[in-house]
Design a protein around this motif. Sequence first.
Motif, short mmCIF file in Angstrom:
data_model
loop_
_atom_site.label_atom_id
_atom_site.label_comp_id
_atom_site.label_asym_id
_atom_site.label_seq_id
_atom_site.Cartn_x
_atom_site.Cartn_y
_atom_site.Cartn_z
N THR A 58 -1.01 -2.80 4.89
CA THR A 58 -1.18 -3.96 3.96
C THR A 58 0.06 -4.04 3.12
O THR A 58 0.50 -3.15 2.56
CB THR A 58 -2.39 -3.50 2.97
OG1 THR A 58 -3.67 -3.27 3.70
CG2 THR A 58 -2.48 -4.72 1.94
N ASP A 59 0.56 -5.18 3.28
CA ASP A 59 1.93 -5.33 2.49
C ASP A 59 1.74 -5.74 1.16
O ASP A 59 0.70 -5.69 0.30
CB ASP A 59 2.60 -6.52 3.36
CG ASP A 59 2.15 -7.60 3.14
OD1 ASP A 59 1.01 -8.07 2.34
OD2 ASP A 59 2.37 -8.86 3.72
N SER A 60 2.86 -5.80 0.47
CA SER A 60 3.06 -6.22 -1.12
C SER A 60 2.16 -7.50 -1.66
O SER A 60 1.90 -7.58 -2.82
CB SER A 60 4.40 -6.21 -1.70
OG SER A 60 4.98 -7.21 -0.79
N SER A 61 1.92 -8.18 -0.33
CA SER A 61 0.96 -9.56 -0.86
C SER A 61 -0.42 -9.41 -0.36
O SER A 61 -0.96 -10.39 -0.72
CB SER A 61 1.86 -10.76 0.09
OG SER A 61 3.15 -10.93 -0.08
N ASN A 62 -0.70 -7.90 -0.19
CA ASN A 62 -2.02 -7.65 0.03
C ASN A 62 -2.64 -8.26 1.27
O ASN A 62 -3.88 -8.63 1.69
CB ASN A 62 -2.85 -8.20 -1.37
CG ASN A 62 -4.31 -7.38 -1.17
OD1 ASN A 62 -4.20 -6.15 -0.86
ND2 ASN A 62 -5.20 -7.65 -1.74
N GLU A 103 0.54 0.09 1.83
CA GLU A 103 -0.63 0.75 1.73
C GLU A 103 -1.64 0.70 2.72
O GLU A 103 -1.48 -0.12 3.81
CB GLU A 103 -1.28 0.25 0.55
CG GLU A 103 -0.34 0.22 -0.91
CD GLU A 103 -1.29 -0.09 -2.26
OE1 GLU A 103 -2.23 -0.60 -1.92
OE2 GLU A 103 -0.95 0.08 -3.12
N ASP A 104 -2.49 1.80 2.86
CA ASP A 104 -3.52 1.92 4.11
C ASP A 104 -2.71 1.81 5.41
O ASP A 104 -3.17 0.96 6.18
CB ASP A 104 -4.56 0.77 3.69
CG ASP A 104 -5.26 0.85 2.42
OD1 ASP A 104 -5.40 1.79 2.06
OD2 ASP A 104 -5.70 -0.28 1.90
N VAL A 105 -1.72 2.61 5.50
CA VAL A 105 -1.16 2.57 6.84
C VAL A 105 -1.79 3.44 7.96
O VAL A 105 -2.23 4.44 7.62
CB VAL A 105 0.37 2.99 6.65
CG1 VAL A 105 1.03 3.08 7.96
CG2 VAL A 105 1.07 2.08 5.73
#
Length: 280
Positions: free
Chosen positions: A111-115, A53-55
């Motif tokens: 932002t990765d899957s671990s935030n 997200e938010d790339v």
Amino acid sequence: MIKKLVLAIFLLLITANLSYAMIVSSVNQGEHFPGEESNLDITIKNTINANAEDVSLNLVFTNLPFIPIGGSERSTNKLKEDKEKTLSYIVKSSQDIAPGNYNIPYVLSYTDSSNERITKQGSLGVVVSANTELKISTELDNNVLGQKGKITLKIVNSGFGDIKFVNVKINPEGYTLLSSSNDYIGNIGSDDFETSSFDVIFNENSPRLTGVIEYKDFNNNDKIENINLPLKVYSREEAVNFGVIQNSKVPIYIGIVIALIILFFIYRFIRKRLRRNNKK
């Protein structure tokens, strides 16, 4: 044995982590010339084995002869696992940029899957091309009908890039070629010129210089420039009238010498006659 197994697992984990990352998978650039704008399409791919997200991708133009039109950063809210996204930019170069290859640094964040916010830095290559513009002209030496003269071809490279392996081939029209019809020049730098000369005998009043200029442009493409230029040749009388050649003064000098010799013998004859008369 246990140590080797642990080391192998450790290397495997490192390799796995390196293979799962957000990457720039391709760069598509429009043809770019000094002082002009061009499109720059950059495709990023999600290989992190999870949604991101938010790339965002930010191009860094600090101390580079480029400026972004409409901003240097592009972003997307989400990029799914193993999917791609193309981000488009418009880039303008400075007027006096030298043609060649340039690296533009970038910062890729997501932002990765671990935030967790991940930032990756790198650079991508762009090419500034150069339009080739040749100006050709001729200079003639002793361009008199029936006489030996010289044709000089002047080649001016007024483009932004150098040209290489320049070779001139001419086809005689209205004159007899005394030298080779082929002349290898080599390289001509930007805003520079070279000349190619041919010894000839002019047979007609209105011959033409025809032929080709072969070379490789800045991008290493083979190019051919056609030559078709009119030449002006004078008759001997016209050449004298226009100052192309000078009338030979040798006959005048010979006449003066002969006249002086005649006067000398007349003087001696008269002097002898006077001496004889005085003796009588």
